[in-house]
Write an enzyme that holds these catalytic residues in place. Structure first.
Site, mmCIF file in Angstrom:
data_model
loop_
_atom_site.group_PDB
_atom_site.id
_atom_site.type_symbol
_atom_site.label_atom_id
_atom_site.label_comp_id
_atom_site.label_asym_id
_atom_site.label_seq_id
_atom_site.Cartn_x
_atom_site.Cartn_y
_atom_site.Cartn_z
ATOM 1 N N GLY A 164 0.797 -1.222 0.000
ATOM 2 C CA GLY A 164 0.000 0.000 0.000
ATOM 3 C C GLY A 164 0.825 1.265 0.000
ATOM 4 C CG HIS A 208 0.119 -1.246 -11.322
ATOM 5 N ND1 HIS A 208 0.712 -1.227 -10.079
ATOM 6 C CD2 HIS A 208 -0.501 -2.439 -11.400
ATOM 7 C CE1 HIS A 208 0.448 -2.343 -9.448
ATOM 8 N NE2 HIS A 208 -0.295 -3.104 -10.228
ATOM 9 C CD GLU A 275 -0.201 -6.004 -8.476
ATOM 10 O OE1 GLU A 275 0.653 -5.242 -7.992
ATOM 11 O OE2 GLU A 275 -1.395 -6.005 -8.135
ATOM 12 N NE ARG A 292 -4.324 -9.712 -1.866
ATOM 13 C CZ ARG A 292 -4.571 -8.702 -2.687
ATOM 14 N NH1 ARG A 292 -5.610 -8.783 -3.514
ATOM 15 N NH2 ARG A 292 -3.810 -7.627 -2.722
#
Length: 450
Positions: A164, A208, A275, A292
């Protein structure tokens, strides 16, 4: 298929999982804190059990208490959703020891991908492109300076256990690096109990972009295309779309095959996301792997027609994937916007009672939410209150539909980021498909791009 599944989560993702279980005829067990006694997921589940006080470390993170409920109710499997215990290797291990199926990958894979340093090393060993940098914990700030000079400023200082945006900072020179190293190491120790730091080359104007994968226990692994998650604030995603307006078909296919290669190198099972950070020349580098279900999984579901929760349950039950790579569809365009209880300018949380809640009811809108009029947004949990997802034959129509959906939304009693979302969708840069991860800071907050 399982007969009964416990959902170790709350909010919209708990409701989302329960809906698929209901469709498949699987009984569900909800767990809840004192603050969530009236929450929708409690009302929707077949059974529901109180597990503690409002704070997550006194309820939703109490893994032994959740396992006790699973054993008492005869739940055969536990779906962890996202956040909370979803990437906790100890929870996956304890599920196995208790004879309960954890709906996710093996605990050793979760642990390895949970460390940014270990995951970089694993991917580099597998031949996956990683951002230039160091693949082991730095010993001290002097070594950090030495490495930064070798790969060249600007660099990103990162916490190995970070998330985060915590423990992460871009620096342009030695003086900034010395200051950032110590402060981010201290924050990483406080938040994650792990102050290990490393350094990567800073990628200018990055996007991203992430690849959704599915893998069964027979070694079959497929990719379900990409999601472009470049619109972020405070390093957290707020708008996601599929397919990416930036990728060409050749790069799209190549990134998908690389993600499958990464998953196979780990002997990965269940749903996961690889990612990447992508530079302006379409060079892509491994960023991290989320072991997940992702918050933004609905946009993939909208363009493929698959139910990812059903796929997770099926794989966890020991069945093979029902489709091959050649059979994965990609139809139309989908966009998701996350609605947060927060100030639209400062992005600070805005807890309180929701006095009006009227989501868009257009036929092309999918609402994923777990609040209604009278719901109280507490300071104990993530302030996301809803997700709105639209799908359309092409991107321009999806943008029009998203604007209409956001205009329809009515939320009163708390502040929300709806004004900010409308600004993003209306902006020429977004409509041109030209946004990077710096978009919000540069265009909406008038901060210079570095």
């Amino acid at each position: 298929m399982f007969k009964k599944v416990l959902i170790a989560n709350r909010g919209e993702i708990a409701c989302r999982i329960i809906r698929t279980c209901q469709r498949l005829g699987v009984a569900t067990v909800a767990v809840y804190s004192e603050a969530d006694a009236e929450a929708p997921h409690v009302q929707m589940a077949t059974e529901a059990y109180l597990i503690g006080k409002p704070r997550v470390n006194e309820s939703y993170l109490q893994l032994e208490r959740i396992l006790e409920v699973a054993a008492r109710t005869g739940a055969e499997a536990i779906h962890p959703g996202y956040g909370l215990l979803s990437e906790n290797p100890m929870f996956a291990k304890r599920c196995k020891e208790a004879g309960i199926v954890f709906i996710g990958p093996d605990e050793n894979v979760i642990a390895r991908m949970g460390s940014k340093i270990e995951s970089r090393k694993a991917m580099a060993d597998a031949g996956i492109p990683v951002v230039p940098g160091i693949a082991r914990p730095l010993t001290d700030v002097n070594e950090a300076v030495h490495v930064a000079k070798e790969i060249g400023f600007p660099v990103m200082v990162k916490a190995s256990a970070g998330g985060g945006g915590i423990g992460m900072q871009m620096v342009e020179n030695e003086q900034q690096l010395r200051k950032a190293y110590e402060s981010n190491q201290r924050r990483a120790s406080d938040f994650f109990g792990d102050g290990a730091m490393y350094i990567e080359k800073y990628i200018e104007n990055p996007r991203h972009i992430e690849i959704q994968i599915l893998a069964d226990h027979s070694g079959n692994t497929i990719y379900l295309w990409e999601r472009d998650c470049s619109v972020q604030r405070r390093h957290q995603k707020v708008i996601e779309e599929a397919p990416s307006p930036f990728l060409d078909e050749e790069t799209r296919k190549e990134m998908g095959e690389v993600a499958v290669k990464a998953a196979k190198s780990l002997k990965y099972t269940n749903a996961g996301t690889v990612e990447f950070i992508v530079d302006e020349h379409k060079n892509y580098y491994f960023l991290e792997m989320n072991t997940r279900l992702q918050v933004e999984h609905p946009v993939t579901e909208e363009i493929t027609g698959l139910d990812l929760v059903e796929e997770q349950l099926t794989i966890a039950a020991g069945k093979d994937l029902k489709i091959s790579q050649d059979e994965v569809k990609r139809c139309g365009h989908a966009i998701e916007a996350r609605i947060y209880a927060e100030d639209p300018t400062t992005f600070f949380p805005s807890p309180g009672t929701i006095t009006t809640f009227r989501p868009s009811e257009q036929p092309f809108v999918r609402n994923e939410c777990a609040v209604s009029e009278g719901s109280v947004v507490t300071p104990y949990y993530d302030p996301m209150i809803a997700k709105v997802i639209v799908s359309a034959p092409d991107r321009s129509q999806a943008i029009e539909r998203m604007l209409k959906a956001l205009e329809d939304y009515e939320v009163e009693g708390i502040k929300t980021n709806l004004p900010m979302l409308k600004k993003v969708i209306s902006h020429d840069a977004f409509q041109d498909g030209a946004v990077t991860t710096k978009f919000v800071a540069h265009y909406l907050q008038n901060k210079p791009i570095k």
